[in-house]
Design a protein around this motif. Structure first.
Motif, PDB file in Angstrom:
ATOM      1  N   GLY A  76       0.764  -1.348  -0.045  1.00  0.00           N
ATOM      2  CA  GLY A  76      -0.040   0.096   0.024  1.00  0.00           C
ATOM      3  C   GLY A  76       0.866   1.183   0.087  1.00  0.00           C
ATOM      4  O   GLY A  76       0.160   2.329   0.222  1.00  0.00           O
ATOM      5  N   PHE A  77       2.127   0.922  -0.187  1.00  0.00           N
ATOM      6  CA  PHE A  77       2.921   2.371  -0.209  1.00  0.00           C
ATOM      7  C   PHE A  77       2.561   3.414  -1.286  1.00  0.00           C
ATOM      8  O   PHE A  77       2.273   2.770  -2.744  1.00  0.00           O
ATOM      9  CB  PHE A  77       4.359   1.868  -0.567  1.00  0.00           C
ATOM     10  N   ARG A  78       2.687   4.683  -1.010  1.00  0.00           N
ATOM     11  CA  ARG A  78       1.909   5.737  -1.938  1.00  0.00           C
ATOM     12  C   ARG A  78       0.662   5.563  -2.539  1.00  0.00           C
ATOM     13  O   ARG A  78       0.560   5.821  -3.808  1.00  0.00           O
ATOM     14  CB  ARG A  78       3.117   6.097  -2.652  1.00  0.00           C
ATOM     15  N   GLY A 130       7.264  -1.395  -3.755  1.00  0.00           N
ATOM     16  CA  GLY A 130       7.073  -0.763  -2.386  1.00  0.00           C
ATOM     17  C   GLY A 130       8.209   0.075  -2.129  1.00  0.00           C
ATOM     18  O   GLY A 130       8.458  -0.074  -0.540  1.00  0.00           O
TER      19      GLY A 130
END
Lengths: 325, 290
Positions: B213-215, B241
């Motif tokens: 779920g990074f950025r 990620g």
């Protein structure tokens, strides 16, 4: 960078932007035409007409004192960009006034909202490094990399110069993680390309908790693609090296905090940064405005980046200037 | 668009998790020939599209490519504009008006800043068009079927609700440069809403999509929902990620998502390129030497 604050607020689900004030006709025409923002060129008229709950102040530092004072007197909550004021005397007056008016007050030292630095602070507060005896606080980047620049950044009276505009970030970080600066043993302010202001700051400082260390900041360093801030902290039980992306911690012995080993442990920003709802330029820029909005709504306490904490940084800047002579 | 696109972060010392790694990359790729060699490595593994920012050094790479039309016959570049640091540094030095005067060709800006007349919509859009043309100059003679707006501008305009400017970019790129417009963003679901509100259907959107779920602003779930239920030509970037996920696990996640047309990745060594390409092809169920 007022335009990015506006973009973040424009996308914020809990914010209604009721007015925008800028002196540029080109900017105002663009914002009213495309974003349907109500634009002003006089902030006093804006205050009177649209009666906002809160105001974000992103103007050159020399205007901070008078504008923030006006805003405080009208009782609105205030988020202002860093640094706080040009002198510690001005800042002190505003800190008192903000307390008296009981408004939410915050300054845009965005490093406080970066996960790695937050973790450094947590480790220091729980005493994980034992007795801290030294720190090195550094910041480098490519702001002035040629002679002949002519903006407010090159005018010391307007808050220009590496010390006020750039070094303030890392001074503020040290104030927060370790303790406010108590005294400055000596400083070198060097002009590299600029003629009217310093481009680099090298300083030996002592903090209120008697820890001493070195400050090394240079905004004429083009080997960094963008501003790079890092802190190294040494203590009797280990050492921390952290920048905005990567946290490296060394512990001499077992019995470390949870999640850390004896020897080196490396953690990345991806493990330490909470998600934001709207991203522009970095999670920390959205996170600091989210925090401000939540503080205005009474959902979080107004304790991070208060006028008071930013005043300590202004004070440290003054001590550094005085230590040169 | 091809399934695998080759990115350029490694060439320009952009590393999202380590300043030390970015310095090492900056040393490795200080010669243009090192960049070309890596692009040739990628081509030899069947990756023929290079997605790159309009960095000054890309002009040198384009010049090298133009010299060997036969060798680079199938090679495509997806330019991503603008190279924000160039303009950000100029704004610091020259101010907004000075920057526009410096980068917008002709006397257009000079005449705009004279007199106190109101700025018209067509003035802003003309500036955008002139800047696009000026950024595209370095790609003369090179196949550029998709032209992207960088996330720093896409997302700035998105927050300012200047959706019309995003739409104007889309139409202009098609009309003038005979290319599809693409948008890089860190706010994919919001951007899709904005583009659809301007009557743009099935747009090309490149955004961070990864298992952790990074950025992925607003959360991974809303991205997954959007991919599943809405119409867009998605490109997944930052699939690792920022380095937080093991490559195999990272690519498996992205390959199994619906509606991802392309995967963008960058790597410095041939072994790493090969590894990534083979892993994607493995999860896509294609023979790895395709």
């Amino acid at each position: 960078m007022g335009i990015s604050h506006l973009s973040i607020l424009g996308a914020h689900p809990n914010v209604e932007v009721v007015g925008v004030c800028d002196t540029s006709k080109m900017v105002n025409d663009f914002l009213s035409r495309y974003g349907k923002f109500t634009c002003f060129t006089d902030y006093k008229k804006m205050l009177a007409d649209v009666k906002p709950d809160a105001v974000v102040v992103a103007v050159p530092t020399k205007f901070h004192y008078s504008m923030i004072k006006d805003l405080l007197e009208s009782g609105v909550h205030i988020f202002a960009e860093k640094p706080f004021c040009l002198t510690a005397t001005q800042g002190e007056e505003l800190v008192k006034l903000a307390a008296q008016k009981k408004v939410v007050n915050q300054i845009g030292y965005h490093n406080k909202f970066i996960g790695t630095f937050g973790e450094v602070k947590r480790l220091i507060k729980e005493g994980a490094l034992g007795q801290v005896y030294h720190f090195v606080a550094e910041s480098y980047g490519p702001v002035v990399i040629r002679p002949k620049q002519d903006t407010w950044r090159s005018d010391p009276k307007e808050g220009g110069g590496c010390l006020l505009d750039y070094a303030s970030h890392v001074i503020d970080l040290i104030n927060d993680i370790l303790a406010p600066v108590k005294s400055v043993k000596g400083s070198l302010l060097k002009s590299i390309y600029s003629t009217t202001v310093e481009d680099a700051v090298y300083s030996l400082v002592e903090l209120q908790n008697n820890v001493s260390g070195v400050l090394s900041v240079n905004w004429s360093d083009e080997t960094h693609r963008k501003m790079t801030t890092s802190v190294t902290i040494e203590g009797t039980k280990g050492k921390i090296i952290s920048d905005a992306n990567e946290l490296k911690v060394y512990f001499k012995d077992a019995g470390t905090p949870a999640g850390y080993n004896k020897g080196w442990t490396v953690k990345y920003i991806t493990d330490l940064t909470p998600q934001v709802d709207f991203y522009l330029r970095g999670e920390e820029y959205s996170a600091q405005l989210d925090y401000f909005v939540d503080a205005v709504a009474g959902k979080v306490p107004n304790t991070i980046n208060t006028f008071q904490s930013a005043w300590y940084t202004d004070k440290a800047i003054e001590l550094i200037k005085q230590s040169v002579n | 668009m091809e399934r695998i696109l080759f990115g350029d972060n490694q060439f320009f010392a952009v590393n999202h998790i380590s300043d030390e790694k970015s310095r090492a990359q900056s040393i490795k790729f200080r010669e243009d020939s090192a960049i070309v060699k890596t692009l040739d490595d990628a081509r030899s593994l069947g990756v023929n599209t290079f997605m790159c920012t309009t960095h000054d050094r890309i002009a040198n790479i384009c010049a090298i490519i133009r010299q060997e039309p036969e060798k680079y016959r199938d090679f495509k570049i997806f330019p991503c504009m603008p190279y924000a640091h160039k303009y950000a540094n100029a704004v610091t030095e020259l101010g907004i008006a000075g920057t526009l005067k410096q980068y917008v060709p002709g006397n257009f800006i000079g005449s705009m800043f004279k007199g106190g007349m109101a700025f018209l919509s067509k003035d802003y859009l003309s500036i955008m068009e002139l800047l696009v043309d000026s950024e595209m100059k370095m790609f003369r003679g090179i196949n550029t079927p998709v032209i992207f707006l960088q996330n720093v501008i896409t997302d700035l305009l998105l927050g300012l609700r200047a959706y019309e400017v995003l739409a104007a970019f889309y139409h202009y790129v098609k009309r003038k440069h005979n290319a599809e417009a693409g948008f890089i963003t860190m706010n994919m679901p919001k951007l899709l809403d904005a583009l659809e509100s301007q009557g743009i259907e099935n747009p090309i959107i490149c955004s961070s999509i990864n298992k952790v779920g990074f950025r992925m602003s607003g959360g991974k779930e809303i991205y997954e929902e959007t991919l599943k239920n809405r119409k867009l030509r998605a490109i997944a970037m930052q699939v690792l990620g920022g380095g937080a996920i093991a490559p195999k696990e990272a690519l498996e996640y992205v390959c199994e998502l619906p509606n991802i047309e392309s995967i963008l990745f960058g790597a410095s060594s041939k072994a790493n390129i090969q590894n990534t390409v083979e892993t994607i092809r493995h999860f896509d169920g294609a023979p790895s030497n395709a």
